[in-house]
Write a protein that holds these residues in place. Structure first.
Motif, PDB file in Angstrom:
ATOM      1  N   THR A 138     -10.813   0.556  18.617  1.00  0.00           N
ATOM      2  CA  THR A 138     -10.573   0.423  20.063  1.00  0.00           C
ATOM      3  C   THR A 138      -9.307   1.213  20.397  1.00  0.00           C
ATOM      4  O   THR A 138      -8.436   1.413  19.550  1.00  0.00           O
ATOM      5  N   GLU A 148     -13.457   0.548  24.004  1.00  0.00           N
ATOM      6  CA  GLU A 148     -14.055   0.894  22.705  1.00  0.00           C
ATOM      7  C   GLU A 148     -14.015   2.406  22.531  1.00  0.00           C
ATOM      8  O   GLU A 148     -13.950   3.143  23.514  1.00  0.00           O
ATOM      9  N   GLU A 166      -6.577   0.471  17.564  1.00  0.00           N
ATOM     10  CA  GLU A 166      -6.747  -0.745  16.761  1.00  0.00           C
ATOM     11  C   GLU A 166      -8.095  -0.668  16.057  1.00  0.00           C
ATOM     12  O   GLU A 166      -9.052  -0.112  16.619  1.00  0.00           O
ATOM     13  N   ARG A 168     -10.658  -3.069  14.924  1.00  0.00           N
ATOM     14  CA  ARG A 168     -11.051  -4.480  14.956  1.00  0.00           C
ATOM     15  C   ARG A 168     -11.976  -4.794  13.777  1.00  0.00           C
ATOM     16  O   ARG A 168     -12.951  -4.076  13.554  1.00  0.00           O
TER      17      ARG A 168
END
Ligand code: FO1
Length: 316
Positions: A138, A148, A166, A168
């Motif tokens: 993301t 996203e 990030e 995830r």
């Protein structure tokens, strides 16, 4: 056996050259799955599909992704209902997403589905997802909004400034079966010319992977995806800058230096060679613009040569 860490388009082009130098049966490709997304209830794995379609000789050579000779009738029908059409899924490409999604729903792992898809395309290389567990890249935009990866890359056309990335699910992601073994056994490991942040980065972040490369860094070589400060395709250069790295091939070498022993620079960046060497890396200066498979083959030979496997690179 040669192991390659791969993202999408640039990595796929590189692999087309590598298979001219190394027997495809001796190549294991470990592919980023952080770009994966779920749209219209379908699980889509862009980097796995780009590598597969390209090595099958079936990809759309203009875009680098999707299949050649595509039509988009299903997407236009979807548009009638107001469905999301910003991510172009071709009619033939949808066959892949339908199969993958159905198999995953029936309990198959991403590795198992990938093996079925690559076998159906007659591909000899082993293509492994980095993990069978879900990892989603993301992007936090400088506005604070988090999207996203495909929203950033395709819907927003990566024309927005980012603040952070990030991954995830990465903490609990396990390397897919065969990934760590391939990295332990490979005579050479090549980091393909992919985005170091969102294509190579997620693979290195899968628990267990970075440790193997750090330990085996003398056998690891990276090819710069940045030439004269720019990426040949996609947002890699601006992402480096926006995330605080130097927007250059040297910036990439610095970012990857803990896990590599060799680095291939483009001729345009020959002046950066001393800086890369000062990182303790061995350097090769080559033409890295993969305009055709002859150049790409030579690039593959150079990369293998620097990783200390001249025998595999045709005795250069
Ligand atoms: N990239 C685009 O720029 N526009 C698209 O509409 C698009 C659709 C698409 C469909 C399937 C697929 O496997 C890839 C697709 N890509 C598209 C490329 C994809 O976003 C990137 O190749 C990777 O995620 C980055 O490596």
């Amino acid at each position: 056996m040669i192991a390659v860490l791969a993202g999408g388009v640039g990595a796929a082009r590189f692999l087309q050259g590598l298979v001219r130098v190394v027997d495809p049966a001796d190549i294991t490709v470990i592919v980023n799955t952080g770009d994966d997304t779920n749209l219209h209830g379908l699980h889509i794995s862009p980097d796995l599909d780009t590598v597969t379609y390209t090595l099958a000789g079936a990809s759309n050579s203009e875009t680098g992704w999707g299949l050649a000779g595509e039509s988009f009738r299903a997407m236009s029908a979807l548009g009638r209902y107001g469905g999301a059409t910003w991510f172009n899924l071709g009619d033939l490409d949808l066959g892949t997403h339908l199969f993958r999604t159905g198999q995953l729903r029936a309990g198959a792992t991403l590795s198992e589905v990938t093996a079925a898809i690559t076998a159906a395309w007659g591909i000899e290389l082993r293509i492994l997802p980095m993990s069978d567990d879900p990892v989603r890249t993301t992007v936090e935009l400088s506005t604070g909004e988090v999207v996203e990866f495909q929203e950033y890359f395709v819907r927003l056309r990566h024309e927005v400034e980012i603040a952070s990335i990030e991954l995830r699910g990465i903490e609990t992601a396990r390397p897919a079966p065969g990934v760590l073994e391939a990295l332990e056994e490979a005579e050479a490991i090549v980091l393909a010319p992919s985005n170091p942040v969102v294509s190579i980065g997620p693979i290195l972040a899968v628990p267990g992977v970075r440790g193997v490369l750090e330990r085996r860094r003398s056998a690891v070589v990276a090819i710069s995806p940045i030439v004269a400060g720019e990426a040949l395709k996609g947002p890699a250069a601006r992402m480096l800058r926006e995330l605080g790295h130097e927007q250059s091939a040297l910036g990439v070498a610095r970012l990857l230096s803990p896990v590599i022993g060799g680095f291939v620079l483009d001729e345009a960046d020959a002046d950066l060679a001393p800086g890369v060497e000062s990182l303790g890396l061995s350097v090769r200066v080559e033409d890295t613009i993969m305009r055709d498979e002859v150049v790409t083959e030579r690039l593959a030979r150079a990369a293998l040569g620097i990783a200390g496997t001249p025998s595999l690179s045709g005795g250069r």
